[in-house]
Design an enzyme around this catalytic site. Structure first.
Site, PDB file in Angstrom:
ATOM      1  N   LEU A  61      -7.110 -17.056 -14.296  1.00  0.00           N
ATOM      2  CA  LEU A  61      -5.808 -17.073 -13.652  1.00  0.00           C
ATOM      3  C   LEU A  61      -5.490 -18.414 -13.021  1.00  0.00           C
ATOM      4  CD1 LEU A  61      -5.932 -13.588 -11.882  1.00  0.00           C
ATOM      5  CD2 LEU A  61      -4.766 -14.165 -14.024  1.00  0.00           C
ATOM      6  N   GLY A  74      -9.168 -24.605  -9.189  1.00  0.00           N
ATOM      7  CA  GLY A  74      -8.940 -25.663  -8.214  1.00  0.00           C
ATOM      8  C   GLY A  74     -10.183 -26.505  -8.052  1.00  0.00           C
ATOM      9  N   GLY A  75     -10.152 -27.381  -7.047  1.00  0.00           N
ATOM     10  CA  GLY A  75     -11.262 -28.288  -6.850  1.00  0.00           C
ATOM     11  C   GLY A  75     -12.551 -27.616  -6.435  1.00  0.00           C
ATOM     12  N   MET A  76     -12.468 -26.415  -5.855  1.00  0.00           N
ATOM     13  CA  MET A  76     -13.658 -25.753  -5.331  1.00  0.00           C
ATOM     14  C   MET A  76     -14.067 -24.517  -6.108  1.00  0.00           C
ATOM     15  SD  MET A  76     -14.692 -27.655  -2.929  1.00  0.00           S
ATOM     16  CE  MET A  76     -13.864 -29.238  -2.900  1.00  0.00           C
ATOM     17  N   VAL A 113     -10.429 -18.604 -10.359  1.00  0.00           N
ATOM     18  CA  VAL A 113     -10.147 -17.181 -10.195  1.00  0.00           C
ATOM     19  C   VAL A 113      -9.837 -16.592 -11.563  1.00  0.00           C
ATOM     20  CG1 VAL A 113      -7.726 -17.670  -9.622  1.00  0.00           C
ATOM     21  CG2 VAL A 113      -8.738 -15.466  -8.982  1.00  0.00           C
ATOM     22  N   LYS A 130     -12.731 -14.186  -7.705  1.00  0.00           N
ATOM     23  CA  LYS A 130     -12.711 -15.608  -7.371  1.00  0.00           C
ATOM     24  C   LYS A 130     -14.099 -16.096  -7.003  1.00  0.00           C
ATOM     25  CE  LYS A 130     -10.251 -18.859  -4.353  1.00  0.00           C
ATOM     26  NZ  LYS A 130      -9.078 -19.008  -3.467  1.00  0.00           N
ATOM     27  N   ASP A 189      -3.578 -22.885   5.527  1.00  0.00           N
ATOM     28  CA  ASP A 189      -3.531 -23.597   4.239  1.00  0.00           C
ATOM     29  C   ASP A 189      -2.410 -23.053   3.356  1.00  0.00           C
ATOM     30  OD1 ASP A 189      -4.388 -25.490   2.389  1.00  0.00           O
ATOM     31  OD2 ASP A 189      -5.827 -24.145   1.455  1.00  0.00           O
TER      32      ASP A 189
END
Length: 455
Positions: free
Chosen positions: A189, A192-194, A197, A212, A307
């Protein structure tokens, strides 16, 4: 139990209220003469060439890095200048330049104006050998901290492979993985950088969840892991139609994993992309009003998001065709960062992107308030109406200094078609000095409802 590493800044020259600043967890520190700096340098004859926001310290013990903001007089490390704009340049022109960053070591001295700090780094070394929890490679030299669970850089780059490994391991003998046992991955889905998901379906119940994984950039010590999961538990307690439910959270083999409510309509940023970068005012306001209800509920439970962006406002489509906005990842990203798991995120190639971040979260890393969330959600509304960010992030300009020094551009300068009453509310919501335009989600929601009645 090993002691956590510590960074100490000791004053060796100059006059400040304190002679020592100790950091034992993830933090940032802006040095300069502005009132939101810490340490704040005096406004005297020895510091007249010190900028309001002079340089940035990115701290994640035992790592510490400094970057000059294009100041007039420069920042010095051990007598070497690491950044300075030319005398004929304005602060804005200096900020648009790229200056080298400097990784600080034990005993280094930082000089800003007439003030000098000596860096102290305390690490309790052990003889423990650290291996990547996926491939088994010796990663002792990568981690900085000589204890904890860790994934090597190569394995971090493949979050889907790590997730598949956890699902393979999720058997009765691995109780820590019980919450994801029996799930099969269907599709990715987002990433990201970390981490990443995926949509996953339970083999026996047919239930679909968003599964995730978040992959720490540093070795995870038991104490830090427990502290992070305690904070995540606050999010699990939230129950509201406009909050995406966090079903479970856990940790295994150097990896954090979460099962979340699956929202069938994707995220708000994807909806905006499908509509050529903008949404009509009535649709944008309707979705943000719903998100504000979820935000108000979370704040009432003492939970701050920290965030907010269009990517974590999810959309759920019901059978009748209606769409409901649901805020996801309450506090997750910032708690992960504050635990130190993201590495150094204010400097370097992996520095964050503070497009929707209020100034207070840069000048004071730990200070997160409901008013900061309200500012961020107003910034989201600004973006989905105009296709632009509230601040001018010019190419090459230091993004963190932009947040510190630049106010939001009035939205009708970006998009004249925004109704005047709506623009007035958004511009007020993005006010930061001398105080936030709206302190609470309820205040902003009422203002938007009143504005909607006039167009």
């Amino acid at each position: 139990m090993t002691r956590p590493p510590t960074i100490t800044l000791t004053l060796v020259e100059g006059r400040l209220d304190r002679t020592e600043y100790v950091f034992d967890e993830r933090s940032t520190s802006v040095l300069g003469r502005a009132r939101d700096c810490s340490p704040r340098l005096p406004n005297d004859e020895h510091h007249r060439t010190v900028s309001r926001h002079h340089c940035l310290l990115d701290i994640n013990p035992p790592a510490i890095r400094v970057r000059d903001f294009g100041s007039l007089n420069g920042t010095y490390v051990n007598g070497r200048k690491i950044g300075q704009r030319r005398n004929d340049q304005t602060p804005e022109e200096g900020a648009a330049q790229s200056f080298p960053e400097y990784d600080l070591r034990e005993g280094d001295e930082i000089k800003v104006g007439g003030t000098v700090f000596r860096v102290g780094i305390q690490v309790q070394h052990t003889l423990e050998r650290i291996q990547c929890r996926k491939c088994g490679r010796d990663v002792s030299g990568e981690t900085g901290v000589r204890t904890g669970e860790y994934l090597c850089a190569s394995c971090q780059a493949e979050p889907a492979a790590m997730l598949r490994l956890l699902l393979d391991l999720a058997r009765p003998e691995h109780r820590e993985l019980s919450s994801i046992a029996g799930y099969t991955l269907l599709k990715e889905l987002g990433r990201g950088g970390m981490g990443a998901v995926h949509l996953a379906r339970h083999e026996s119940t047919g239930k679909e969840v968003a599964l995730k994984v978040m992959l720490p950039r540093v070795a995870v010590r038991a104490e830090a892991r427990a502290r992070f999961l305690r904070e995540v538990a606050l999010t699990q307690a939230l129950s509201h139609p406009n909050i995406a439910t966090l079903h479970s959270a856990g940790f295994s083999n150097g990896t954090f994993f979460f099962t979340n409510e699956y929202c069938t309509g994707g995220s708000l940023d994807l909806l905006v992309d499908r509509n050529d970068g903008r949404l009509p005012a009535d649709e944008a306001v309707r979705l943000v009003l719903q998100a504000l209800e979820g935000l108000d509920h979370a704040h009432g439970q003492g939970v701050v998001h920290r965030d907010l962006s269009p990517s974590n406002i999810l959309l759920h489509k019901a059978a009748d065709g209606s769409t409901t906005a649901k805020i996801s990842d309450f506090g997750l990203g910032k708690a992960f960062d504050q635990a130190g798991f993201s590495g150094l995120t204010r400097t370097g190639d992996t520095a964050g992107k503070p497009w929707f971040m209020p100034r207070q979260q840069v000048s004071n890393f730990k200070h997160a308030t409901p008013a900061g969330d309200v500012w961020a959600l107003a910034a989201c509304l600004y973006h989905i109406l105009s296709g632009e960010y509230p601040r001018d992030f010019a190419p090459g300009k230091d993004v963190w200094q932009v947040v510190l020094d630049s106010p939001a551009v009035p939205i009708r300068e970006r998009e004249p078609s925004v109704p005047q009453a709506l623009a007035n509310v958004i511009d007020k919501a993005l006010q930061e000095e001398p105080a936030p335009g709206f302190e609470t989600a309820a205040e902003l929601r009422q203002a938007l409802l009143a504005a909607a009645d006039s167009w």
